[in-house]
Design a protein around this motif. Structure first.
Motif, PDB file in Angstrom:
ATOM      1  N   ASP A 220      16.155  92.435  21.073  1.00 20.83           N
ATOM      2  CA  ASP A 220      15.266  91.937  22.122  1.00 20.83           C
ATOM      3  C   ASP A 220      14.320  90.912  21.503  1.00 20.83           C
ATOM      4  OD1 ASP A 220      13.942  91.540  24.475  1.00 20.83           O
ATOM      5  OD2 ASP A 220      12.623  93.298  24.223  1.00 20.83           O
ATOM      6  N   PRO A 221      14.467  89.617  21.831  1.00 11.67           N
ATOM      7  CA  PRO A 221      15.487  89.074  22.743  1.00 11.67           C
ATOM      8  C   PRO A 221      16.872  89.094  22.102  1.00 11.67           C
ATOM      9  CG  PRO A 221      14.265  87.300  21.709  1.00 11.67           C
ATOM     10  CD  PRO A 221      13.588  88.568  21.281  1.00 11.67           C
ATOM     11  N   PRO A 222      17.934  88.875  22.908  1.00 10.59           N
ATOM     12  CA  PRO A 222      19.290  88.880  22.359  1.00 10.59           C
ATOM     13  C   PRO A 222      19.497  87.757  21.336  1.00 10.59           C
ATOM     14  CG  PRO A 222      19.319  89.050  24.745  1.00 10.59           C
ATOM     15  CD  PRO A 222      17.916  88.675  24.359  1.00 10.59           C
ATOM     16  N   VAL A 223      20.598  87.842  20.613  1.00  9.58           N
ATOM     17  CA  VAL A 223      21.005  86.821  19.649  1.00  9.58           C
ATOM     18  C   VAL A 223      22.257  86.146  20.190  1.00  9.58           C
ATOM     19  CG1 VAL A 223      21.956  86.449  17.333  1.00  9.58           C
ATOM     20  CG2 VAL A 223      20.001  87.975  17.645  1.00  9.58           C
ATOM     21  N   THR A 224      22.314  84.835  20.085  1.00  9.60           N
ATOM     22  CA  THR A 224      23.529  84.104  20.440  1.00  9.60           C
ATOM     23  C   THR A 224      24.332  83.851  19.172  1.00  9.60           C
ATOM     24  OG1 THR A 224      22.562  83.022  22.380  1.00  9.60           O
ATOM     25  CG2 THR A 224      24.465  81.959  21.386  1.00  9.60           C
ATOM     26  N   GLU A 250      15.639  83.304  21.877  1.00  4.73           N
ATOM     27  CA  GLU A 250      16.868  83.809  21.249  1.00  4.73           C
ATOM     28  C   GLU A 250      17.166  83.051  19.963  1.00  4.73           C
ATOM     29  OE1 GLU A 250      20.349  84.097  23.638  1.00  4.73           O
ATOM     30  OE2 GLU A 250      19.336  85.105  25.288  1.00  4.73           O
ATOM     31  N   GLY A 251      17.499  83.802  18.923  1.00  4.83           N
ATOM     32  CA  GLY A 251      17.943  83.186  17.682  1.00  4.83           C
ATOM     33  C   GLY A 251      19.420  82.859  17.751  1.00  4.83           C
ATOM     34  N   ILE A 252      19.865  81.984  16.843  1.00  5.94           N
ATOM     35  CA  ILE A 252      21.260  81.574  16.766  1.00  5.94           C
ATOM     36  C   ILE A 252      21.847  82.045  15.444  1.00  5.94           C
ATOM     37  CG2 ILE A 252      22.881  79.631  16.720  1.00  5.94           C
ATOM     38  CD1 ILE A 252      21.603  79.928  19.413  1.00  5.94           C
ATOM     39  N   LEU A 253      22.985  82.725  15.517  1.00  4.38           N
ATOM     40  CA  LEU A 253      23.761  83.079  14.339  1.00  4.38           C
ATOM     41  C   LEU A 253      24.998  82.189  14.351  1.00  4.38           C
ATOM     42  CD1 LEU A 253      24.113  84.960  11.916  1.00  4.38           C
ATOM     43  CD2 LEU A 253      25.289  86.567  13.414  1.00  4.38           C
ATOM     44  N   LEU A 254      25.012  81.160  13.495  1.00  2.63           N
ATOM     45  CA  LEU A 254      26.118  80.209  13.433  1.00  2.63           C
ATOM     46  C   LEU A 254      27.086  80.673  12.353  1.00  2.63           C
ATOM     47  CD1 LEU A 254      27.422  77.530  14.315  1.00  2.63           C
ATOM     48  CD2 LEU A 254      25.957  76.368  12.628  1.00  2.63           C
ATOM     49  N   ASP A 255      28.245  81.157  12.765  1.00  2.00           N
ATOM     50  CA  ASP A 255      29.220  81.743  11.848  1.00  2.00           C
ATOM     51  C   ASP A 255      30.263  80.694  11.475  1.00  2.00           C
ATOM     52  OD1 ASP A 255      30.973  83.293  10.409  1.00  2.00           O
ATOM     53  OD2 ASP A 255      31.149  84.885  11.920  1.00  2.00           O
ATOM     54  N   LEU A 256      30.190  80.216  10.230  1.00  2.00           N
ATOM     55  CA  LEU A 256      31.138  79.227   9.722  1.00  2.00           C
ATOM     56  C   LEU A 256      32.078  79.824   8.679  1.00  2.00           C
ATOM     57  CD1 LEU A 256      28.786  76.110   9.320  1.00  2.00           C
ATOM     58  CD2 LEU A 256      30.229  76.729  11.268  1.00  2.00           C
ATOM     59  N   ARG A 257      32.159  81.140   8.619  1.00  5.14           N
ATOM     60  CA  ARG A 257      33.073  81.777   7.665  1.00  5.14           C
ATOM     61  C   ARG A 257      34.514  81.448   8.024  1.00  5.14           C
ATOM     62  NH1 ARG A 257      30.977  87.865   8.079  1.00  5.14           N
ATOM     63  NH2 ARG A 257      31.051  87.210  10.268  1.00  5.14           N
ATOM     64  N   GLY A 258      35.283  81.059   7.014  1.00  2.00           N
ATOM     65  CA  GLY A 258      36.690  80.737   7.243  1.00  2.00           C
ATOM     66  C   GLY A 258      36.907  79.419   7.945  1.00  2.00           C
ATOM     67  N   ASN A 259      35.868  78.638   8.154  1.00  2.51           N
ATOM     68  CA  ASN A 259      35.999  77.344   8.837  1.00  2.51           C
ATOM     69  C   ASN A 259      36.481  76.313   7.823  1.00  2.51           C
ATOM     70  OD1 ASN A 259      35.374  74.689   9.891  1.00  2.51           O
ATOM     71  ND2 ASN A 259      34.092  75.688  11.419  1.00  2.51           N
ATOM     72  N   SER A 260      37.727  75.849   7.987  1.00  2.99           N
ATOM     73  CA  SER A 260      38.329  74.953   7.004  1.00  2.99           C
ATOM     74  C   SER A 260      37.953  73.502   7.214  1.00  2.99           C
ATOM     75  CB  SER A 260      39.857  75.102   7.026  1.00  2.99           C
ATOM     76  OG  SER A 260      40.357  74.863   8.327  1.00  2.99           O
ATOM     77  N   GLY A 261      37.064  73.220   8.164  1.00  2.00           N
ATOM     78  CA  GLY A 261      36.575  71.869   8.331  1.00  2.00           C
ATOM     79  C   GLY A 261      37.170  71.185   9.541  1.00  2.00           C
ATOM     80  N   GLY A 262      37.307  69.880   9.483  1.00  4.38           N
ATOM     81  CA  GLY A 262      37.860  69.139  10.603  1.00  4.38           C
ATOM     82  C   GLY A 262      37.241  67.774  10.726  1.00  4.38           C
ATOM     83  N   VAL A 391      17.928  88.959   8.722  1.00  3.99           N
ATOM     84  CA  VAL A 391      17.161  87.754   8.407  1.00  3.99           C
ATOM     85  C   VAL A 391      16.717  87.059   9.685  1.00  3.99           C
ATOM     86  CG1 VAL A 391      17.309  85.437   7.396  1.00  3.99           C
ATOM     87  CG2 VAL A 391      18.260  87.397   6.160  1.00  3.99           C
ATOM     88  N   LEU A 392      17.616  86.991  10.649  1.00  2.00           N
ATOM     89  CA  LEU A 392      17.294  86.332  11.921  1.00  2.00           C
ATOM     90  C   LEU A 392      16.139  87.047  12.617  1.00  2.00           C
ATOM     91  CD1 LEU A 392      18.290  83.928  13.570  1.00  2.00           C
ATOM     92  CD2 LEU A 392      19.851  85.460  14.753  1.00  2.00           C
ATOM     93  N   SER A 393      16.129  88.377  12.533  1.00  2.00           N
ATOM     94  CA  SER A 393      15.013  89.142  13.103  1.00  2.00           C
ATOM     95  C   SER A 393      13.697  88.772  12.426  1.00  2.00           C
ATOM     96  CB  SER A 393      15.259  90.649  12.962  1.00  2.00           C
ATOM     97  OG  SER A 393      16.377  91.055  13.710  1.00  2.00           O
ATOM     98  N   GLY A 394      13.772  88.603  11.107  1.00  2.00           N
ATOM     99  CA  GLY A 394      12.572  88.235  10.372  1.00  2.00           C
ATOM    100  C   GLY A 394      12.065  86.862  10.720  1.00  2.00           C
ATOM    101  N   LEU A 395      12.958  85.998  11.182  1.00  5.10           N
ATOM    102  CA  LEU A 395      12.561  84.651  11.592  1.00  5.10           C
ATOM    103  C   LEU A 395      12.022  84.621  13.012  1.00  5.10           C
ATOM    104  CD1 LEU A 395      15.594  82.603  10.171  1.00  5.10           C
ATOM    105  CD2 LEU A 395      13.300  82.785   9.189  1.00  5.10           C
ATOM    106  N   GLY A 396      12.144  85.760  13.705  1.00  4.40           N
ATOM    107  CA  GLY A 396      11.626  85.835  15.069  1.00  4.40           C
ATOM    108  C   GLY A 396      12.683  85.726  16.136  1.00  4.40           C
ATOM    109  N   GLY A 397      13.947  85.716  15.733  1.00  2.07           N
ATOM    110  CA  GLY A 397      15.020  85.650  16.738  1.00  2.07           C
ATOM    111  C   GLY A 397      15.702  86.987  16.867  1.00  2.07           C
ATOM    112  N   GLY A 398      15.579  87.658  17.982  1.00  3.37           N
ATOM    113  CA  GLY A 398      16.196  88.961  18.174  1.00  3.37           C
ATOM    114  C   GLY A 398      15.470  90.021  17.378  1.00  3.37           C
ATOM    115  N   SER A 399      14.150  90.001  17.437  1.00  5.27           N
ATOM    116  CA  SER A 399      13.355  90.950  16.654  1.00  5.27           C
ATOM    117  C   SER A 399      13.227  92.274  17.371  1.00  5.27           C
ATOM    118  CB  SER A 399      11.967  90.366  16.392  1.00  5.27           C
ATOM    119  OG  SER A 399      11.321  90.033  17.597  1.00  5.27           O
TER     120      SER A 399
END
Length: 399
Positions: A220-224, A250-262, A391-399
């Motif tokens: 709360d609030p949710p995370v995107t 809302e905080g943003i969790l940008l998941d780039l794991r396994g992203n081979s680029g483009g 970490v995102l919670s600590g930044l104030g997103g989805g705390s």
């Protein structure tokens, strides 16, 4: 033909993976004619100075043109010339291979519409089923276990190998490493609970979804959560729309794991979602530095954490480095792959295409990515996503 390229790791003898990662929209090069394209942002080279793609390609072109004297095909001779150098990223592709790579950059692929994940005990499970795909029509559902592919047991095998077998581009299936054509069959051994069964699917051409957006409602609030698997055409704008659609606070969790680029132009667009203009990266071609700039008006206040791992490559590393250097995001995970060289394509006699290294890119602080990768701010492995959310919670997103 696309312009400068950031390629995935070579497979086989320095051949690119199924997705060629093209540095497009940044510097348009008329490689087939040896002229700079009208859309080139940096302008033409000095009078009498050939474009770098043509200069780099000359030994390879010469080998292709003289192949008859050696009794080789032009493509084989060019590939041998490319391999003789020290650059691991230079490669030569047949016209058919390169056409397939260009289709992949537009988000198109041949397959059955399954995404997979490997469980802790090595089992391979269906993670997602694409709407309208052969897998959906066959009744396959997320959570189903994939036991075999064409009779080969896949438990314990890498996800990359399983995906290659599903697509038909695994070397034991297809020695050229090309994706199978639409209509070719693949037989799956499946399990759901105690029930086991086999199903033969026929591959078709599908349009991949490069971005998956999920709202995590346990905060709360949710995370995107924005998962970007590759920077194909339209990926940057999809990320930008997801950021704009996130709720207040809302905080943003940008998941780039396994992203081979483009497409690096797409990575720059994605950076523009989080930055209010300014430098994203620089790249050099023949000793000249060229800036890549974000568009103005991005969301600079929303908490942001970026997840990375050893499969985060090239354009995804460029985006990660920009957000890290600009102080816009906390990066969590493991060291990224380290692919920061720039390739440019050149058409060879007979229709083959050579992609040869002409330069490298750097982060806004001048860090070289090639061979070094991006170090996360917080190292995390098995629990990376949970730690990223903390970490995102600590930044104030989805705390």
């Amino acid at each position: 033909m696309p312009g400068p390229t950031l390629s995935a790791p070579p497979r086989g003898v320095r051949r690119g993976a199924a997705l060629t990662l093209v540095f497009v929209g940044v510097l348009a090069v008329g490689a087939a004619t040896g002229s700079w394209g009208a859309d080139g942002r940096e302008g033409p080279p000095a009078a009498g100075e050939p474009p770098p793609a043509r200069t780099a390609a000359r030994p390879v072109e010469r080998a292709a043109a003289e192949s008859d004297d050696d009794g080789k095909s032009g493509t084989d001779a060019a590939a041998e010339a490319a391999r003789s150098g020290t650059d691991q990223w230079s490669a030569v592709y047949t016209a058919r291979e390169y056409e397939g790579f260009e289709q992949a950059l537009n988000g198109s692929y041949v397959g059955v519409g399954l995404t997979t994940r490997r469980t802790g005990d090595g089992r391979m499970e269906v993670d997602g089923v694409q709407s309208g795909s052969p897998a959906e029509r066959a009744g396959i559902a997320p959570g189903d276990r994939i036991r075999t592919i064409d009779g080969v047991e896949v438990t314990g095998r890498p996800v990359t190998e399983v995906v290659a077998r599903l697509r038909g581009d695994e070397h034991s299936v297809n020695p050229l490493g090309l994706a199978a054509t639409p209509g070719t069959p693949v037989r799956l051994g499946l399990q759901r609970g105690p029930e086991q069964w086999e199903r033969t699917l026929h591959r078709q051409r599908l349009v991949a979804e490069s971005v998956e957006v999920t709202r995590l409602l346990d905060r709360d609030p949710p995370v995107t959560r924005i998962k970007a698997v590759a920077f194909t055409k339209g990926t940057g704008e999809r990320i930008r729309r997801a950021v704009r659609a996130a709720g207040p606070g809302e905080g943003i969790l940008l998941d780039l794991r396994g992203n081979s680029g483009g497409l690096v132009a797409e990575a720059v667009t994605a950076a523009s979602a989080f930055l209010d203009g300014g430098l994203v990266a620089t790249y050099d071609v023949r000793g000249r530095a060229h800036p890549l700039e974000a568009e103005a008006g991005g969301d600079t206040a929303r908490p942001l954490v970026v997840l990375v791992d050893g499969g985060t490559m090239s354009a995804a590393e460029l985006l990660t480095g920009a957000l890290q250097d600009r102080g816009r995001a906390v990066v969590v995970g493991t060291r990224t792959f380290g692919k920061g060289s720039v390739q440019m394509p050149s058409r060879l006699p007979g229709g083959a295409v050579a992609e040869l290294t002409v330069g490298h890119y750097r982060t806004p602080h001048g860090r070289t990515v090639d061979g070094a990768g991006i170090l996360p701010d917080l190292a995390a492995r098995g629990d990376a996503e949970q730690r990223a959310r903390t970490v995102l919670s600590g930044l104030g997103g989805g705390s």
